[in-house]
Design a protein around this motif. Sequence first.
Motif, PDB file in Angstrom:
ATOM      1  N   LEU A  25       0.809  -1.219   0.000  1.00 31.45           N
ATOM      2  CA  LEU A  25       0.000   0.000   0.000  1.00 31.45           C
ATOM      3  C   LEU A  25       0.840   1.267   0.000  1.00 31.45           C
ATOM      4  O   LEU A  25       0.628   2.178  -0.802  1.00 31.45           O
ATOM      5  CB  LEU A  25      -0.936  -0.006   1.217  1.00 31.45           C
ATOM      6  CG  LEU A  25      -2.228  -0.816   1.087  1.00 31.45           C
ATOM      7  CD1 LEU A  25      -2.979  -0.825   2.409  1.00 31.45           C
ATOM      8  CD2 LEU A  25      -3.109  -0.243  -0.005  1.00 31.45           C
ATOM      9  N   THR A  26       1.828   1.339   0.910  1.00 28.54           N
ATOM     10  CA  THR A  26       2.676   2.533   1.016  1.00 28.54           C
ATOM     11  C   THR A  26       3.460   2.753  -0.260  1.00 28.54           C
ATOM     12  O   THR A  26       3.546   3.878  -0.778  1.00 28.54           O
ATOM     13  CB  THR A  26       3.643   2.405   2.207  1.00 28.54           C
ATOM     14  OG1 THR A  26       2.891   2.177   3.396  1.00 28.54           O
ATOM     15  CG2 THR A  26       4.461   3.679   2.369  1.00 28.54           C
ATOM     16  N   ASN A  27       4.036   1.685  -0.786  1.00 27.56           N
ATOM     17  CA  ASN A  27       4.813   1.771  -2.018  1.00 27.56           C
ATOM     18  C   ASN A  27       3.938   2.194  -3.187  1.00 27.56           C
ATOM     19  O   ASN A  27       4.337   3.011  -4.027  1.00 27.56           O
ATOM     20  CB  ASN A  27       5.460   0.413  -2.306  1.00 27.56           C
ATOM     21  CG  ASN A  27       6.359   0.452  -3.528  1.00 27.56           C
ATOM     22  OD1 ASN A  27       7.085   1.406  -3.739  1.00 27.56           O
ATOM     23  ND2 ASN A  27       6.307  -0.587  -4.333  1.00 27.56           N
ATOM     24  N   ALA A  28       2.699   1.653  -3.246  1.00 30.75           N
ATOM     25  CA  ALA A  28       1.778   1.985  -4.331  1.00 30.75           C
ATOM     26  C   ALA A  28       1.377   3.455  -4.299  1.00 30.75           C
ATOM     27  O   ALA A  28       1.354   4.134  -5.332  1.00 30.75           O
ATOM     28  CB  ALA A  28       0.542   1.101  -4.241  1.00 30.75           C
ATOM     29  N   VAL A  29       1.078   3.961  -3.107  1.00 34.92           N
ATOM     30  CA  VAL A  29       0.679   5.371  -2.967  1.00 34.92           C
ATOM     31  C   VAL A  29       1.812   6.303  -3.367  1.00 34.92           C
ATOM     32  O   VAL A  29       1.616   7.276  -4.104  1.00 34.92           O
ATOM     33  CB  VAL A  29       0.231   5.664  -1.520  1.00 34.92           C
ATOM     34  CG1 VAL A  29       0.015   7.161  -1.323  1.00 34.92           C
ATOM     35  CG2 VAL A  29      -1.055   4.916  -1.189  1.00 34.92           C
ATOM     36  N   SER A  30       3.022   6.028  -2.874  1.00 32.13           N
ATOM     37  CA  SER A  30       4.167   6.891  -3.182  1.00 32.13           C
ATOM     38  C   SER A  30       4.503   6.855  -4.669  1.00 32.13           C
ATOM     39  O   SER A  30       4.878   7.873  -5.261  1.00 32.13           O
ATOM     40  CB  SER A  30       5.393   6.474  -2.354  1.00 32.13           C
ATOM     41  OG  SER A  30       5.788   5.154  -2.681  1.00 32.13           O
ATOM     42  N   THR A  31       4.349   5.683  -5.300  1.00 31.71           N
ATOM     43  CA  THR A  31       4.622   5.554  -6.734  1.00 31.71           C
ATOM     44  C   THR A  31       3.645   6.379  -7.559  1.00 31.71           C
ATOM     45  O   THR A  31       4.043   7.105  -8.483  1.00 31.71           O
ATOM     46  CB  THR A  31       4.529   4.072  -7.169  1.00 31.71           C
ATOM     47  OG1 THR A  31       5.535   3.318  -6.477  1.00 31.71           O
ATOM     48  CG2 THR A  31       4.753   3.935  -8.667  1.00 31.71           C
ATOM     49  N   ILE A  32       2.370   6.281  -7.234  1.00 35.22           N
ATOM     50  CA  ILE A  32       1.351   7.047  -7.962  1.00 35.22           C
ATOM     51  C   ILE A  32       1.554   8.543  -7.772  1.00 35.22           C
ATOM     52  O   ILE A  32       1.469   9.323  -8.726  1.00 35.22           O
ATOM     53  CB  ILE A  32      -0.062   6.622  -7.494  1.00 35.22           C
ATOM     54  CG1 ILE A  32      -0.360   5.200  -7.972  1.00 35.22           C
ATOM     55  CG2 ILE A  32      -1.123   7.594  -8.020  1.00 35.22           C
ATOM     56  CD1 ILE A  32      -1.661   4.630  -7.426  1.00 35.22           C
ATOM     57  N   TYR A  33       1.847   8.959  -6.551  1.00 37.42           N
ATOM     58  CA  TYR A  33       2.065  10.384  -6.272  1.00 37.42           C
ATOM     59  C   TYR A  33       3.267  10.908  -7.046  1.00 37.42           C
ATOM     60  O   TYR A  33       3.222  11.999  -7.627  1.00 37.42           O
ATOM     61  CB  TYR A  33       2.261  10.588  -4.776  1.00 37.42           C
ATOM     62  CG  TYR A  33       2.656  12.010  -4.409  1.00 37.42           C
ATOM     63  CD1 TYR A  33       1.753  13.062  -4.548  1.00 37.42           C
ATOM     64  CD2 TYR A  33       3.945  12.294  -3.950  1.00 37.42           C
ATOM     65  CE1 TYR A  33       2.117  14.358  -4.239  1.00 37.42           C
ATOM     66  CE2 TYR A  33       4.318  13.585  -3.634  1.00 37.42           C
ATOM     67  CZ  TYR A  33       3.398  14.617  -3.776  1.00 37.42           C
ATOM     68  OH  TYR A  33       3.766  15.903  -3.471  1.00 37.42           O
ATOM     69  N   ARG A  34       4.344  10.111  -7.072  1.00 38.45           N
ATOM     70  CA  ARG A  34       5.588  10.549  -7.707  1.00 38.45           C
ATOM     71  C   ARG A  34       5.476  10.596  -9.228  1.00 38.45           C
ATOM     72  O   ARG A  34       5.971  11.524  -9.871  1.00 38.45           O
ATOM     73  CB  ARG A  34       6.722   9.608  -7.301  1.00 38.45           C
ATOM     74  CG  ARG A  34       8.097  10.038  -7.781  1.00 38.45           C
ATOM     75  CD  ARG A  34       9.188   9.112  -7.285  1.00 38.45           C
ATOM     76  NE  ARG A  34       9.103   7.780  -7.894  1.00 38.45           N
ATOM     77  CZ  ARG A  34       8.679   6.695  -7.260  1.00 38.45           C
ATOM     78  NH1 ARG A  34       8.294   6.783  -5.995  1.00 38.45           N
ATOM     79  NH2 ARG A  34       8.634   5.530  -7.879  1.00 38.45           N
ATOM     80  N   ILE A  35       4.820   9.605  -9.816  1.00 41.88           N
ATOM     81  CA  ILE A  35       4.784   9.485 -11.271  1.00 41.88           C
ATOM     82  C   ILE A  35       3.562  10.152 -11.907  1.00 41.88           C
ATOM     83  O   ILE A  35       3.667  10.787 -12.953  1.00 41.88           O
ATOM     84  CB  ILE A  35       4.819   7.992 -11.672  1.00 41.88           C
ATOM     85  CG1 ILE A  35       6.113   7.341 -11.168  1.00 41.88           C
ATOM     86  CG2 ILE A  35       4.698   7.831 -13.187  1.00 41.88           C
ATOM     87  CD1 ILE A  35       6.187   5.844 -11.423  1.00 41.88           C
ATOM     88  N   GLU A  36       2.406  10.026 -11.272  1.00 35.01           N
ATOM     89  CA  GLU A  36       1.166  10.466 -11.915  1.00 35.01           C
ATOM     90  C   GLU A  36       0.418  11.579 -11.179  1.00 35.01           C
ATOM     91  O   GLU A  36      -0.448  12.226 -11.767  1.00 35.01           O
ATOM     92  CB  GLU A  36       0.225   9.264 -12.074  1.00 35.01           C
ATOM     93  CG  GLU A  36       0.845   8.114 -12.867  1.00 35.01           C
ATOM     94  CD  GLU A  36       0.006   6.850 -12.781  1.00 35.01           C
ATOM     95  OE1 GLU A  36      -1.075   6.815 -13.410  1.00 35.01           O
ATOM     96  OE2 GLU A  36       0.418   5.912 -12.070  1.00 35.01           O
ATOM     97  N   GLY A  37       0.684  11.778  -9.896  1.00 30.43           N
ATOM     98  CA  GLY A  37      -0.037  12.803  -9.150  1.00 30.43           C
ATOM     99  C   GLY A  37      -1.262  12.260  -8.435  1.00 30.43           C
ATOM    100  O   GLY A  37      -1.759  11.177  -8.772  1.00 30.43           O
ATOM    101  N   TRP A  38      -1.761  13.023  -7.444  1.00 30.61           N
ATOM    102  CA  TRP A  38      -2.863  12.561  -6.602  1.00 30.61           C
ATOM    103  C   TRP A  38      -4.168  12.353  -7.357  1.00 30.61           C
ATOM    104  O   TRP A  38      -4.987  11.504  -7.003  1.00 30.61           O
ATOM    105  CB  TRP A  38      -3.107  13.551  -5.465  1.00 30.61           C
ATOM    106  CG  TRP A  38      -2.049  13.544  -4.406  1.00 30.61           C
ATOM    107  CD1 TRP A  38      -1.198  14.559  -4.078  1.00 30.61           C
ATOM    108  CD2 TRP A  38      -1.716  12.452  -3.531  1.00 30.61           C
ATOM    109  NE1 TRP A  38      -0.354  14.169  -3.059  1.00 30.61           N
ATOM    110  CE2 TRP A  38      -0.653  12.878  -2.699  1.00 30.61           C
ATOM    111  CE3 TRP A  38      -2.206  11.157  -3.378  1.00 30.61           C
ATOM    112  CZ2 TRP A  38      -0.077  12.073  -1.733  1.00 30.61           C
ATOM    113  CZ3 TRP A  38      -1.637  10.336  -2.408  1.00 30.61           C
ATOM    114  CH2 TRP A  38      -0.585  10.788  -1.603  1.00 30.61           C
TER     115      TRP A  38
END
Length: 266
Positions: A25-38
Amino acid sequence: MYPVDLLKTRMQILNPSTGGLYTGLTNAVSTIYRIEGWRTLWKGVSSVIVGAGPAHAVYFGTYELVKDMAGGNVDEGHHPLAAATSGAAATIASDALMNPFDVMKQRMQVHGSVHKSLLQCARTLYHTEGFQAFYVSYPTTLCMTVPFTATQFVAYESISKVMNPKMEYDPFTHCIAGGLAGAFAAGLTTPLDVVKTLLQTRGVADSEEVRSARGLFNAAAIIKRQFGWTGFLRGMRPRIISTMPSTAICWTSYEMAKAYFKRHLD
């Protein structure tokens, strides 16, 4: 709870090129935020907004009708069989309406999705894969949602009976019973949810084997071959996390509306 559902979908996708990005979960959230935005966390929510209202109306309408026919409303006794039967009938009816929207939702949720709107997704899916793409997962969906709903309804009725023997309107009881029932049913049916996700997103898969998946057993065999038995548990945590409050809110809202109409109609 939609963002958690999106994380669940991405964690269940079998693409080797993106699988490592969503291992938790943590890795998935940080990846989406970093690459695609909230904003990506709500991609595809339009499908739920359009389909969920009518589907839930069919769901609870069928539930009450079948429960009454099965004798579940005769007295204040405990009727687990009537609850399970009415829950199963409710999900068969509502899933027939909701399945195409669920397919489009997951197509818009996947990593690198090019679909910008619900209508554009529907047109692309129809022209590239045909009408069957909207219902290729329906048998698998029923194999998952029928036991999910039957388990949830039996658990809800049972927990409610223990917490509230008189079965009076009590928001606290409905909320707790709904949340616990949903969490239990979600954990139990996660393996089938993984199979359903594979079928609904097969058109965007890297693997030719996944793209040619034909049904429940074929998809299950692919998951077992590529990831072993643990592959059937992919996305269990976000599935439980999203389902628990969702079912709590759903049951509380339903019981509140039911109590309101009973007072005013009586």
